[in-house]
Write an enzyme that holds these catalytic residues in place. Structure first.
Site, PDB file in Angstrom:
ATOM      1  N   GLY A  46      14.890  27.167 -24.197  1.00 51.67           N
ATOM      2  CA  GLY A  46      15.861  27.677 -23.390  1.00 51.67           C
ATOM      3  C   GLY A  46      16.216  26.955 -22.344  1.00 51.67           C
ATOM      4  O   GLY A  46      15.761  26.046 -21.787  1.00 51.67           O
ATOM      5  N   GLN A  51      20.075  24.989 -14.403  1.00 45.75           N
ATOM      6  CA  GLN A  51      19.164  24.042 -14.405  1.00 45.75           C
ATOM      7  C   GLN A  51      20.027  22.495 -14.524  1.00 45.75           C
ATOM      8  O   GLN A  51      19.603  21.426 -14.616  1.00 45.75           O
ATOM      9  CB  GLN A  51      18.437  23.847 -15.571  1.00 45.75           C
ATOM     10  CG  GLN A  51      17.275  25.304 -15.607  1.00 45.75           C
ATOM     11  CD  GLN A  51      16.385  25.394 -16.472  1.00 45.75           C
ATOM     12  OE1 GLN A  51      16.774  26.061 -17.455  1.00 45.75           O
ATOM     13  NE2 GLN A  51      15.255  24.779 -16.753  1.00 45.75           N
ATOM     14  N   CYS A  92       8.800  25.168 -18.536  1.00 44.01           N
ATOM     15  CA  CYS A  92      10.234  24.994 -18.026  1.00 44.01           C
ATOM     16  C   CYS A  92      10.706  23.708 -18.086  1.00 44.01           C
ATOM     17  O   CYS A  92       9.935  22.630 -17.618  1.00 44.01           O
ATOM     18  CB  CYS A  92      10.256  25.632 -16.880  1.00 44.01           C
ATOM     19  SG  CYS A  92      12.037  25.613 -16.154  1.00 44.01           S
ATOM     20  N   LEU A  93      11.886  23.380 -18.627  1.00 44.38           N
ATOM     21  CA  LEU A  93      12.197  22.029 -18.559  1.00 44.38           C
ATOM     22  C   LEU A  93      12.657  21.391 -17.166  1.00 44.38           C
ATOM     23  O   LEU A  93      12.480  20.287 -16.957  1.00 44.38           O
ATOM     24  CB  LEU A  93      13.633  21.762 -19.272  1.00 44.38           C
ATOM     25  CG  LEU A  93      13.553  22.026 -20.775  1.00 44.38           C
ATOM     26  CD1 LEU A  93      14.948  22.122 -21.566  1.00 44.38           C
ATOM     27  CD2 LEU A  93      12.482  21.021 -21.453  1.00 44.38           C
ATOM     28  N   HIS A 134      12.836  34.669 -18.463  1.00 48.36           N
ATOM     29  CA  HIS A 134      12.724  33.357 -17.826  1.00 48.36           C
ATOM     30  C   HIS A 134      14.136  32.894 -17.602  1.00 48.36           C
ATOM     31  O   HIS A 134      14.360  32.284 -16.387  1.00 48.36           O
ATOM     32  CB  HIS A 134      11.831  32.440 -18.719  1.00 48.36           C
ATOM     33  CG  HIS A 134      11.713  31.138 -18.244  1.00 48.36           C
ATOM     34  ND1 HIS A 134      10.350  30.623 -17.862  1.00 48.36           N
ATOM     35  CD2 HIS A 134      12.690  29.935 -17.819  1.00 48.36           C
ATOM     36  CE1 HIS A 134      10.625  29.232 -17.674  1.00 48.36           C
ATOM     37  NE2 HIS A 134      11.844  29.266 -17.405  1.00 48.36           N
ATOM     38  N   GLU A 135      15.033  32.707 -18.318  1.00 48.81           N
ATOM     39  CA  GLU A 135      16.164  32.062 -18.189  1.00 48.81           C
ATOM     40  C   GLU A 135      17.123  32.831 -17.389  1.00 48.81           C
ATOM     41  O   GLU A 135      17.804  32.413 -16.343  1.00 48.81           O
ATOM     42  CB  GLU A 135      17.020  31.907 -19.659  1.00 48.81           C
ATOM     43  CG  GLU A 135      16.338  31.078 -20.636  1.00 48.81           C
ATOM     44  CD  GLU A 135      15.740  29.732 -20.050  1.00 48.81           C
ATOM     45  OE1 GLU A 135      16.345  29.105 -19.026  1.00 48.81           O
ATOM     46  OE2 GLU A 135      14.784  29.237 -20.411  1.00 48.81           O
ATOM     47  N   HIS A 138      16.479  32.110 -13.870  1.00 45.29           N
ATOM     48  CA  HIS A 138      16.888  30.815 -13.456  1.00 45.29           C
ATOM     49  C   HIS A 138      18.513  31.225 -12.809  1.00 45.29           C
ATOM     50  O   HIS A 138      18.993  30.597 -11.791  1.00 45.29           O
ATOM     51  CB  HIS A 138      17.258  30.008 -14.514  1.00 45.29           C
ATOM     52  CG  HIS A 138      16.038  29.074 -14.654  1.00 45.29           C
ATOM     53  ND1 HIS A 138      15.679  28.257 -13.808  1.00 45.29           N
ATOM     54  CD2 HIS A 138      15.446  28.802 -16.006  1.00 45.29           C
ATOM     55  CE1 HIS A 138      14.523  27.407 -14.306  1.00 45.29           C
ATOM     56  NE2 HIS A 138      14.507  27.937 -15.791  1.00 45.29           N
TER      57      HIS A 138
HETATM   58 NI    NI Z   1      13.056  27.269 -17.122  1.00 46.37          NI
END
Ligand code: NI
Length: 170
Positions: A46, A51, A92-93, A134-135, A138
């Site tokens: 995701g 991000q 998470c990236l 989660h997304e 963000h």
């Molecule tokens: Ni993330």
């Protein structure tokens, strides 16, 4: 298509609140394509526009085993959350190498638009429910580590600073 640079926690830009997309046009479709390419390349399941330092409500998700079921969420809203919760180990990236348990609703209902400007809605549970929550966090400027204790958060910041110093030396 292009790979987009991903912001790393604790970059303050990760805490900006995304605005709704006003028009789903070629600019947004290009953003979606680039975000998908960036997510698959990473690899991740995701990615939120926040991000990649674009502060508009756009998310891409693909939890399929073969990475061939891209889910595009534009202006997504969670319209219902179950009281029942589940604990998942998240990563998470934007927080490379860090995984920890977060408690979230186990089932949700989501409304969104796709890149063709079609409205759709769906129920999600399991990993998909985790991913969507989660997304969408963000987009509100929230990173999953903020659910952890202050001690864990400061350890994570120290670890990431160390990783980045080491990466600069290479
Ligand atoms: Ni993330």
């Amino acid at each position: 298509m292009a790979l987009l640079p991903i912001l790393h926690y604790p970059d303050p830009r990760l805490h900006k609140v995304a605005k709704p997309v006003e028009v789903i046009d070629d600019r947004i479709r290009e953003l979606v394509r680039n975000m998908a390419e960036t997510m698959y390349e990473a690899p991740g399941v995701g990615l939120a526009a926040t991000q990649v330092d674009v502060h508009e409500r756009v998310v891409v998700i693909d939890i399929s085993e073969d990475s061939d079921q891209l889910l595009v969420l534009i202006n997504p809203e969670i319209t219902w959350k179950s009281e029942e919760q589940q604990v998942y180990e998240e990563g998470c990236l934007s927080v490379p190498g860090i995984y920890d348990e977060v408690r979230r609703s186990s089932r949700i209902h989501v409304k969104a638009h796709n890149e063709k400007d079609e409205a759709f809605e769906f129920d999600a549970e399991g990993l998909l429910a985790v991913c969507v929550q989660h997304e969408l966090d963000h987009l509100l400027g929230k990173v999953f580590v903020e659910y952890l204790s202050p001690l864990k958060q400061s350890r994570i910041r120290a670890k990431i600073r160390k990783q980045e110093r080491e990466a600069e030396r290479v």
